[in-house]
Motif scaffolding. Sequence first.
Motif, PDB file in Angstrom:
ATOM      1  N   GLY A 121       0.336  -1.363  -0.067  1.00  0.00           N
ATOM      2  CA  GLY A 121      -0.048   0.313   0.017  1.00  0.00           C
ATOM      3  C   GLY A 121       1.272   1.187   0.084  1.00  0.00           C
ATOM      4  O   GLY A 121       1.917   1.672   0.302  1.00  0.00           O
ATOM      5  N   TYR A 168      -4.173   2.989   0.879  1.00  0.00           N
ATOM      6  CA  TYR A 168      -4.971   2.930  -0.247  1.00  0.00           C
ATOM      7  C   TYR A 168      -3.591   1.231  -0.550  1.00  0.00           C
ATOM      8  O   TYR A 168      -2.884   1.599  -0.598  1.00  0.00           O
ATOM      9  CB  TYR A 168      -5.020   3.429  -2.168  1.00  0.00           C
ATOM     10  CG  TYR A 168      -4.987   2.657  -2.973  1.00  0.00           C
ATOM     11  CD1 TYR A 168      -6.067   2.497  -3.196  1.00  0.00           C
ATOM     12  CD2 TYR A 168      -3.996   1.871  -3.304  1.00  0.00           C
ATOM     13  CE1 TYR A 168      -6.458   1.811  -3.764  1.00  0.00           C
ATOM     14  CE2 TYR A 168      -4.246   0.768  -4.693  1.00  0.00           C
ATOM     15  CZ  TYR A 168      -5.515   0.628  -4.942  1.00  0.00           C
ATOM     16  OH  TYR A 168      -6.241  -0.272  -5.591  1.00  0.00           O
ATOM     17  N   GLU A 211      -3.526  -3.066  -1.101  1.00  0.00           N
ATOM     18  CA  GLU A 211      -3.618  -4.090  -2.928  1.00  0.00           C
ATOM     19  C   GLU A 211      -3.421  -4.980  -1.922  1.00  0.00           C
ATOM     20  O   GLU A 211      -2.265  -5.323  -1.535  1.00  0.00           O
ATOM     21  CB  GLU A 211      -3.714  -3.739  -4.077  1.00  0.00           C
ATOM     22  CG  GLU A 211      -4.099  -2.797  -5.142  1.00  0.00           C
ATOM     23  CD  GLU A 211      -3.181  -2.804  -6.172  1.00  0.00           C
ATOM     24  OE1 GLU A 211      -4.182  -1.787  -7.160  1.00  0.00           O
ATOM     25  OE2 GLU A 211      -2.730  -3.624  -6.646  1.00  0.00           O
ATOM     26  N   SER A 212      -4.633  -6.006  -1.810  1.00  0.00           N
ATOM     27  CA  SER A 212      -3.987  -7.617  -1.814  1.00  0.00           C
ATOM     28  C   SER A 212      -4.731  -9.053  -2.629  1.00  0.00           C
ATOM     29  O   SER A 212      -5.609  -8.340  -3.730  1.00  0.00           O
ATOM     30  CB  SER A 212      -4.140  -8.011  -0.706  1.00  0.00           C
ATOM     31  OG  SER A 212      -4.114  -8.766  -0.232  1.00  0.00           O
ATOM     32  N   GLU A 213      -5.172  -9.994  -2.267  1.00  0.00           N
ATOM     33  CA  GLU A 213      -5.416 -10.989  -3.060  1.00  0.00           C
ATOM     34  C   GLU A 213      -6.415 -11.855  -1.944  1.00  0.00           C
ATOM     35  O   GLU A 213      -5.565 -12.178  -1.534  1.00  0.00           O
ATOM     36  CB  GLU A 213      -5.061 -11.650  -4.072  1.00  0.00           C
ATOM     37  CG  GLU A 213      -5.676 -11.704  -5.677  1.00  0.00           C
ATOM     38  CD  GLU A 213      -4.874 -12.214  -6.522  1.00  0.00           C
ATOM     39  OE1 GLU A 213      -5.284 -12.399  -7.791  1.00  0.00           O
ATOM     40  OE2 GLU A 213      -3.203 -11.969  -6.895  1.00  0.00           O
ATOM     41  N   GLU A 216      -9.400 -10.051  -6.192  1.00  0.00           N
ATOM     42  CA  GLU A 216      -8.749  -8.816  -5.916  1.00  0.00           C
ATOM     43  C   GLU A 216      -9.018  -7.832  -4.661  1.00  0.00           C
ATOM     44  O   GLU A 216     -10.197  -7.421  -5.399  1.00  0.00           O
ATOM     45  CB  GLU A 216      -8.323  -8.255  -7.387  1.00  0.00           C
ATOM     46  CG  GLU A 216      -7.033  -9.162  -8.173  1.00  0.00           C
ATOM     47  CD  GLU A 216      -7.685  -7.852  -9.949  1.00  0.00           C
ATOM     48  OE1 GLU A 216      -8.028  -6.956  -9.303  1.00  0.00           O
ATOM     49  OE2 GLU A 216      -6.757  -8.449 -10.471  1.00  0.00           O
ATOM     50  N   TYR A 217      -8.468  -7.638  -4.118  1.00  0.00           N
ATOM     51  CA  TYR A 217      -8.399  -7.264  -2.759  1.00  0.00           C
ATOM     52  C   TYR A 217      -8.280  -5.589  -3.029  1.00  0.00           C
ATOM     53  O   TYR A 217      -6.852  -4.962  -3.065  1.00  0.00           O
ATOM     54  CB  TYR A 217      -8.560  -7.922  -2.023  1.00  0.00           C
ATOM     55  CG  TYR A 217      -9.079  -7.305  -0.473  1.00  0.00           C
ATOM     56  CD1 TYR A 217     -10.543  -7.337   0.632  1.00  0.00           C
ATOM     57  CD2 TYR A 217      -8.542  -6.361  -0.010  1.00  0.00           C
ATOM     58  CE1 TYR A 217     -10.763  -7.070   1.505  1.00  0.00           C
ATOM     59  CE2 TYR A 217      -8.698  -5.556   1.418  1.00  0.00           C
ATOM     60  CZ  TYR A 217      -9.953  -5.775   2.155  1.00  0.00           C
ATOM     61  OH  TYR A 217     -10.389  -5.631   2.890  1.00  0.00           O
ATOM     62  N   SER A 218      -9.102  -4.765  -2.500  1.00  0.00           N
ATOM     63  CA  SER A 218      -8.296  -3.296  -2.675  1.00  0.00           C
ATOM     64  C   SER A 218      -9.012  -2.116  -2.142  1.00  0.00           C
ATOM     65  O   SER A 218     -10.441  -2.224  -1.972  1.00  0.00           O
ATOM     66  CB  SER A 218      -7.892  -2.533  -4.570  1.00  0.00           C
ATOM     67  OG  SER A 218      -9.029  -1.761  -4.829  1.00  0.00           O
ATOM     68  N   TYR A 219      -8.383  -1.335  -1.400  1.00  0.00           N
ATOM     69  CA  TYR A 219      -8.763  -0.230  -0.612  1.00  0.00           C
ATOM     70  C   TYR A 219      -8.533   1.144  -0.389  1.00  0.00           C
ATOM     71  O   TYR A 219      -6.948   1.413  -0.417  1.00  0.00           O
ATOM     72  CB  TYR A 219      -8.987  -0.771   0.870  1.00  0.00           C
ATOM     73  CG  TYR A 219      -7.934  -0.834   2.002  1.00  0.00           C
ATOM     74  CD1 TYR A 219      -7.474   0.241   2.186  1.00  0.00           C
ATOM     75  CD2 TYR A 219      -7.251  -1.935   1.827  1.00  0.00           C
ATOM     76  CE1 TYR A 219      -6.196   0.118   2.799  1.00  0.00           C
ATOM     77  CE2 TYR A 219      -6.069  -2.190   2.519  1.00  0.00           C
ATOM     78  CZ  TYR A 219      -5.440  -0.656   3.092  1.00  0.00           C
ATOM     79  OH  TYR A 219      -4.317  -1.011   3.717  1.00  0.00           O
ATOM     80  N   TYR A 220      -9.131   2.121  -0.094  1.00  0.00           N
ATOM     81  CA  TYR A 220      -8.707   2.828  -0.346  1.00  0.00           C
ATOM     82  C   TYR A 220      -9.550   3.515   1.618  1.00  0.00           C
ATOM     83  O   TYR A 220     -10.579   3.391   2.309  1.00  0.00           O
ATOM     84  CB  TYR A 220      -9.272   4.675  -0.845  1.00  0.00           C
ATOM     85  CG  TYR A 220     -10.144   5.048  -0.832  1.00  0.00           C
ATOM     86  CD1 TYR A 220     -10.669   5.670   0.004  1.00  0.00           C
ATOM     87  CD2 TYR A 220     -11.022   4.611  -2.486  1.00  0.00           C
ATOM     88  CE1 TYR A 220     -11.941   6.107  -0.479  1.00  0.00           C
ATOM     89  CE2 TYR A 220     -12.016   4.813  -2.252  1.00  0.00           C
ATOM     90  CZ  TYR A 220     -12.444   6.470  -1.504  1.00  0.00           C
ATOM     91  OH  TYR A 220     -13.920   6.542  -1.750  1.00  0.00           O
ATOM     92  N   THR A 241     -13.607  -0.527   0.060  1.00  0.00           N
ATOM     93  CA  THR A 241     -13.133  -1.353  -0.772  1.00  0.00           C
ATOM     94  C   THR A 241     -13.567  -2.223  -1.627  1.00  0.00           C
ATOM     95  O   THR A 241     -14.574  -2.215  -1.855  1.00  0.00           O
ATOM     96  CB  THR A 241     -13.411  -2.614   0.921  1.00  0.00           C
ATOM     97  OG1 THR A 241     -12.917  -2.678   1.868  1.00  0.00           O
ATOM     98  CG2 THR A 241     -12.768  -3.627   0.497  1.00  0.00           C
ATOM     99  N   ARG A 269       3.575  -5.635  -8.728  1.00  0.00           N
ATOM    100  CA  ARG A 269       3.148  -4.881  -8.241  1.00  0.00           C
ATOM    101  C   ARG A 269       4.416  -4.144  -7.070  1.00  0.00           C
ATOM    102  O   ARG A 269       4.331  -2.990  -7.110  1.00  0.00           O
ATOM    103  CB  ARG A 269       1.892  -5.206  -7.327  1.00  0.00           C
ATOM    104  CG  ARG A 269       1.040  -4.777  -8.206  1.00  0.00           C
ATOM    105  CD  ARG A 269      -0.110  -5.522  -7.402  1.00  0.00           C
ATOM    106  NE  ARG A 269      -1.532  -6.096  -7.771  1.00  0.00           N
ATOM    107  CZ  ARG A 269      -2.169  -6.416  -7.680  1.00  0.00           C
ATOM    108  NH1 ARG A 269      -2.617  -6.907  -5.703  1.00  0.00           N
ATOM    109  NH2 ARG A 269      -3.383  -7.428  -8.037  1.00  0.00           N
TER     110      ARG A 269
END
Lengths: 213, 261
Positions: A73, A90, A92-94, A116-120, A154, B8
């Motif tokens: 992040g 921000y 990102e993961s999976e 796919e997992y992303s958040y802010y 998310t 990434r």
Amino acid sequence: MENRIKRFILAIGLINSLFIHNSFAADDAVQVVEPQLDRRTIKPDKIDTENFEIGLYAGMISIEDFDTSTLLGVRAAYHITEDFFFELGYGESEGGLTSFEELSGSSPLFTDEDREYSYYDLSLGWNILPGEVFIFDKYAFNSSLYLLGGVGNTTFAGDEWFTVNIGAGFRLLLTDAIAWHIGVRDHIFDRDTLGEEEATHNIEFNTGFTVFF
Amino acid sequence: MKQTLMARAKYYCSALLISACLVGTSTTATADDDAIIASVGAVFIELRTGPGRGYPIVDIAERGEKIEILKQRTDWIKIRTSDDSEGWVRTGDIAETLDEQGQALSENIRQLQPRSNTSPQQGDWEIGVMLGDYGGTDAISVYTDYHFTNNLAIELAASDNFGNFSSGQYVVASIMHQPFPQWSYSPFISLGGGVRKTNPRSNLVETEDRTDNILVAGIGMRTILYNRFVLRVQYNHHTVLTSRDDDIEVEEWKIGLSALF
């Protein structure tokens, strides 16, 4: 015709008045007394401010029902006072396989894209325990334990979820401008991906470096 | 999956490098060219080890002593004294120091001027976060303002909303006017335009994402909570200019916190 003459006379009058004015001004230019005034120099001085902080972090996030995964992040912060700061993060993961998918051995329920997992996060931070850290005899570093809370988004399982986050972190200033962070954070959101709507807790552990500028 | 993570990681590392370069160039440019030298105006000022009220006092600078002003963090300023010791002093203490012309430093340096009134001043920036309701759905937004005068500002706002049937984002640029900035509860109106993207939920029958232009009119109230913190309540009326026959009208309520700097 009459108009033209009027304009001509007006123009001459205007030019004359300019000359007369100038000649008077030239007479005034002789000064008897030189003013003993220092000109004030207005310098557009600016003190270099270092209220913004930007950096990267890496960690692990336990995505509820979907295993624990690596997380990467970026974070940016603006320090308002010595006590409070805004932070934008921000990451990102999976997501991995759900327990059901692993046990049943059948084909996966979600596509890779859905995993796919992303958040802010937009958070307010409070430096609740500022202080100094002493390492051996030689080193003293400024530090702070802070609490964070905020809202965000998310993106997971093909949808976006309104997310509340709470957390705490520790910031160690290696120099005035470079800081090392270590923190935990819980991302809480209601999800109905598996049928029923349930509140999910997605706990993250992270560490990273930031630069103040 | 491993490969994508590696990719990434590379991407993030390059981002860090670029930002580090940017930071590096910006600090060197300001540090060398114009060192600000001043002499202490107060009887003495106290130097602390860190930019905070709790850090220990390790040195003082006496009246008339030459100091170099290095940098500012929140309400603290780092200085170097003539005998080369460094420390943090309160911004208020520095405001009384004198420059080479014998003027108070605060006359030339806007950052040192005390914030006497509560309204935003010309040249102020503001960043903030808001939380609220957008047409019956949860919404969060982030915004930044630039105040041209204490009446007039431009604003760029981005918002995200989360509904049962769709989620969406909008970005709006607007002009904001405060008719009575000196009031402690100052009303404002705003007018702007932007773009909205609507993403129907994935568990609905497959529908396309839509992007539409929007017009936004808003009215609200703002007040200073403490120091440079602003509390703001706002109502916006959105007109979504859809490609269908009728435009959609959406009401938005929100409350938020921002900081002036």
